[in-house]
Design a protein around this motif. Structure first.
Motif, PDB file in Angstrom:
ATOM      1  N   ALA A   1    -138.546  85.108 -41.438  1.00  0.00           N
ATOM      2  CA  ALA A   1    -138.337  85.703 -39.808  1.00  0.00           C
ATOM      3  C   ALA A   1    -138.965  86.206 -39.110  1.00  0.00           C
ATOM      4  O   ALA A   1    -139.221  86.175 -37.430  1.00  0.00           O
ATOM      5  CB  ALA A   1    -136.600  86.921 -39.982  1.00  0.00           C
ATOM      6  N   GLY A   2    -140.247  86.576 -39.635  1.00  0.00           N
ATOM      7  CA  GLY A   2    -142.019  87.079 -38.930  1.00  0.00           C
ATOM      8  C   GLY A   2    -142.233  86.173 -38.442  1.00  0.00           C
ATOM      9  O   GLY A   2    -143.358  86.380 -37.878  1.00  0.00           O
ATOM     10  N   ASN A   3    -141.915  84.745 -38.479  1.00  0.00           N
ATOM     11  CA  ASN A   3    -142.795  83.166 -37.551  1.00  0.00           C
ATOM     12  C   ASN A   3    -142.598  83.960 -36.554  1.00  0.00           C
ATOM     13  O   ASN A   3    -142.064  83.980 -35.579  1.00  0.00           O
ATOM     14  CB  ASN A   3    -141.688  82.344 -37.976  1.00  0.00           C
ATOM     15  CG  ASN A   3    -142.288  80.886 -37.511  1.00  0.00           C
ATOM     16  OD1 ASN A   3    -143.631  80.687 -36.422  1.00  0.00           O
ATOM     17  ND2 ASN A   3    -141.875  79.939 -37.238  1.00  0.00           N
ATOM     18  N   PRO A   4    -144.120  84.139 -36.012  1.00  0.00           N
ATOM     19  CA  PRO A   4    -143.911  84.180 -33.731  1.00  0.00           C
ATOM     20  C   PRO A   4    -144.560  82.578 -32.897  1.00  0.00           C
ATOM     21  O   PRO A   4    -144.021  82.917 -32.428  1.00  0.00           O
ATOM     22  CB  PRO A   4    -145.627  84.758 -34.535  1.00  0.00           C
ATOM     23  CG  PRO A   4    -146.245  83.491 -35.658  1.00  0.00           C
ATOM     24  CD  PRO A   4    -145.385  84.480 -36.862  1.00  0.00           C
ATOM     25  N   PHE A   5    -142.933  81.961 -33.710  1.00  0.00           N
ATOM     26  CA  PHE A   5    -143.289  80.953 -32.856  1.00  0.00           C
ATOM     27  C   PHE A   5    -142.412  79.661 -33.640  1.00  0.00           C
ATOM     28  O   PHE A   5    -142.066  78.728 -34.005  1.00  0.00           O
ATOM     29  CB  PHE A   5    -144.682  79.511 -32.897  1.00  0.00           C
ATOM     30  CG  PHE A   5    -146.428  80.454 -33.369  1.00  0.00           C
ATOM     31  CD1 PHE A   5    -146.792  81.024 -32.596  1.00  0.00           C
ATOM     32  CD2 PHE A   5    -147.321  80.027 -34.300  1.00  0.00           C
ATOM     33  CE1 PHE A   5    -148.067  81.398 -31.801  1.00  0.00           C
ATOM     34  CE2 PHE A   5    -148.035  81.265 -34.125  1.00  0.00           C
ATOM     35  CZ  PHE A   5    -148.700  81.297 -33.090  1.00  0.00           C
ATOM     36  N   PRO A   6    -141.400  80.489 -33.474  1.00  0.00           N
ATOM     37  CA  PRO A   6    -139.819  79.805 -33.555  1.00  0.00           C
ATOM     38  C   PRO A   6    -139.455  78.351 -32.558  1.00  0.00           C
ATOM     39  O   PRO A   6    -139.360  77.623 -33.377  1.00  0.00           O
ATOM     40  CB  PRO A   6    -139.160  81.225 -33.361  1.00  0.00           C
ATOM     41  CG  PRO A   6    -139.753  82.214 -31.897  1.00  0.00           C
ATOM     42  CD  PRO A   6    -141.273  82.164 -32.399  1.00  0.00           C
ATOM     43  N   GLN A   7    -139.850  78.849 -31.535  1.00  0.00           N
ATOM     44  CA  GLN A   7    -139.556  77.969 -30.484  1.00  0.00           C
ATOM     45  C   GLN A   7    -140.175  76.397 -31.110  1.00  0.00           C
ATOM     46  O   GLN A   7    -139.631  74.818 -31.271  1.00  0.00           O
ATOM     47  CB  GLN A   7    -140.118  77.553 -29.269  1.00  0.00           C
ATOM     48  CG  GLN A   7    -139.825  75.953 -28.359  1.00  0.00           C
ATOM     49  CD  GLN A   7    -140.214  76.308 -26.689  1.00  0.00           C
ATOM     50  OE1 GLN A   7    -140.061  78.185 -26.512  1.00  0.00           O
ATOM     51  NE2 GLN A   7    -139.940  75.759 -26.010  1.00  0.00           N
TER      52      GLN A   7
ATOM     53  N   ALA B   1    -142.093  71.244 -36.750  1.00  0.00           N
ATOM     54  CA  ALA B   1    -142.062  72.053 -37.342  1.00  0.00           C
ATOM     55  C   ALA B   1    -142.966  71.677 -38.056  1.00  0.00           C
ATOM     56  O   ALA B   1    -143.693  72.642 -39.244  1.00  0.00           O
ATOM     57  CB  ALA B   1    -140.280  71.807 -39.374  1.00  0.00           C
ATOM     58  N   ASP B   2    -143.267  70.918 -38.716  1.00  0.00           N
ATOM     59  CA  ASP B   2    -144.667  70.126 -39.668  1.00  0.00           C
ATOM     60  C   ASP B   2    -145.515  70.849 -38.742  1.00  0.00           C
ATOM     61  O   ASP B   2    -147.053  70.335 -39.797  1.00  0.00           O
ATOM     62  CB  ASP B   2    -144.612  68.533 -39.454  1.00  0.00           C
ATOM     63  CG  ASP B   2    -144.828  67.909 -38.766  1.00  0.00           C
ATOM     64  OD1 ASP B   2    -144.086  68.166 -37.766  1.00  0.00           O
ATOM     65  OD2 ASP B   2    -144.677  66.711 -38.779  1.00  0.00           O
ATOM     66  N   GLN B   3    -145.922  70.419 -37.902  1.00  0.00           N
ATOM     67  CA  GLN B   3    -146.882  71.757 -37.250  1.00  0.00           C
ATOM     68  C   GLN B   3    -147.061  72.858 -37.108  1.00  0.00           C
ATOM     69  O   GLN B   3    -147.979  72.819 -36.629  1.00  0.00           O
ATOM     70  CB  GLN B   3    -147.143  70.312 -35.589  1.00  0.00           C
ATOM     71  CG  GLN B   3    -146.827  69.429 -35.201  1.00  0.00           C
ATOM     72  CD  GLN B   3    -148.028  68.299 -36.190  1.00  0.00           C
ATOM     73  OE1 GLN B   3    -148.092  67.884 -37.397  1.00  0.00           O
ATOM     74  NE2 GLN B   3    -149.649  68.913 -35.677  1.00  0.00           N
ATOM     75  N   VAL B   4    -145.875  73.217 -38.013  1.00  0.00           N
ATOM     76  CA  VAL B   4    -146.115  75.415 -37.955  1.00  0.00           C
ATOM     77  C   VAL B   4    -146.434  75.084 -39.054  1.00  0.00           C
ATOM     78  O   VAL B   4    -146.316  75.204 -39.830  1.00  0.00           O
ATOM     79  CB  VAL B   4    -145.125  75.996 -37.028  1.00  0.00           C
ATOM     80  CG1 VAL B   4    -144.862  77.164 -37.546  1.00  0.00           C
ATOM     81  CG2 VAL B   4    -144.477  75.769 -35.741  1.00  0.00           C
ATOM     82  N   ALA B   5    -147.873  76.217 -39.742  1.00  0.00           N
ATOM     83  CA  ALA B   5    -147.812  76.218 -40.611  1.00  0.00           C
ATOM     84  C   ALA B   5    -148.633  78.439 -40.711  1.00  0.00           C
ATOM     85  O   ALA B   5    -148.894  79.234 -40.144  1.00  0.00           O
ATOM     86  CB  ALA B   5    -149.618  75.631 -41.202  1.00  0.00           C
ATOM     87  N   VAL B   6    -149.098  78.594 -41.793  1.00  0.00           N
ATOM     88  CA  VAL B   6    -149.102  79.559 -42.398  1.00  0.00           C
ATOM     89  C   VAL B   6    -149.639  79.970 -43.036  1.00  0.00           C
ATOM     90  O   VAL B   6    -150.028  79.677 -44.767  1.00  0.00           O
ATOM     91  CB  VAL B   6    -147.513  81.068 -42.838  1.00  0.00           C
ATOM     92  CG1 VAL B   6    -147.182  80.482 -43.732  1.00  0.00           C
ATOM     93  CG2 VAL B   6    -148.384  82.294 -41.984  1.00  0.00           C
ATOM     94  N   ARG B   7    -151.031  81.027 -42.844  1.00  0.00           N
ATOM     95  CA  ARG B   7    -151.933  80.632 -44.193  1.00  0.00           C
ATOM     96  C   ARG B   7    -151.609  82.322 -44.825  1.00  0.00           C
ATOM     97  O   ARG B   7    -151.891  83.435 -43.882  1.00  0.00           O
ATOM     98  CB  ARG B   7    -153.277  80.644 -43.641  1.00  0.00           C
ATOM     99  CG  ARG B   7    -154.693  81.195 -44.903  1.00  0.00           C
ATOM    100  CD  ARG B   7    -155.066  80.183 -45.227  1.00  0.00           C
ATOM    101  NE  ARG B   7    -156.130  79.947 -46.194  1.00  0.00           N
ATOM    102  CZ  ARG B   7    -156.927  79.110 -46.742  1.00  0.00           C
ATOM    103  NH1 ARG B   7    -155.926  78.014 -47.079  1.00  0.00           N
ATOM    104  NH2 ARG B   7    -157.760  79.395 -47.740  1.00  0.00           N
TER     105      ARG B   7
END
Length: 179
Positions: free
Chosen positions: A88-94, A100-106
């Motif tokens: 839920a803390g994803n800073p890039f919801p839009q 979705a495949d271009q957003v990642a978290v390390r």
């Protein structure tokens, strides 16, 4: 008993051998972990274990891994109870909704200090975004540039032990552990 999520750094051991999820589950069960399950074939393990320090779980998994698979792999463990809030803390919801495949978290073993963000931003292309949330690095990668400079910039040598997961995986893990 608590539920935990283990994220393997890499499931490609050699060009000819990948970590088979059934073997990963068996390894975890051999350590006495229960209710083991995996997500896809990408090195994500959910399991129940007695409550103990996260680093102790990482040590147990990493110590068992070479016997089961022939070499060391870094493994990041998180308490599953916190994973839905992490997602839920994803800073890039839009961006996550659109690509979705271009957003990642390390996901980092030790939190990355806020001072590292300025240096990392210098590696981002104009159409990429980066954010630091509770020591983990969230990135929106470019659709135009398949070889982002950010990939090398967030590696082990610069920032310490961590492993990347795309938004789809983060969201699906949250779905697996939500009650």
């Amino acid at each position: 008993m608590r539920t935990y999520i283990a994220l393997l750094y890499s499931i490609v051991l050699t060009p000819q051998r990948r970590v088979v999820m059934a073997d990963l589950k068996a390894m975890a069960e051999g350590l006495g972990f229960t209710n083991t399950r995996t997500l896809a074939a990408s090195g994500n393990l959910v399991f129940d274990a007695p409550e103990m320090p996260i680093r102790e779980l990482e040590n147990q998994l990493e110590a068992a891994f070479p016997d089961a698979f022939g070499r060391h792999v870094d493994i990041i463990v998180r308490d599953a109870a916190g994973w839905p809030a992490f997602a839920a803390g994803n800073p890039f919801p839009q961006e996550s909704a659109e690509t979705a495949d271009q957003v990642a978290v390390r996901v980092m073993r030790q939190p990355v200090p806020a001072t590292a963000l300025d240096a990392l931003e210098s590696y981002a292309a104009a159409d990429e975004k980066i954010a630091l949330v509770n020591g983990d690095i969230w990135i929106v990668f470019s659709r135009e540039r398949p070889n982002s400079r950010l990939l090398g910039a967030v590696g082990h040598k610069r920032l310490g032990i961590g492993t990347s997961r795309n938004w789809n995986t983060v969201r699906k893990l949250a779905d697996m552990v939500e009650l």
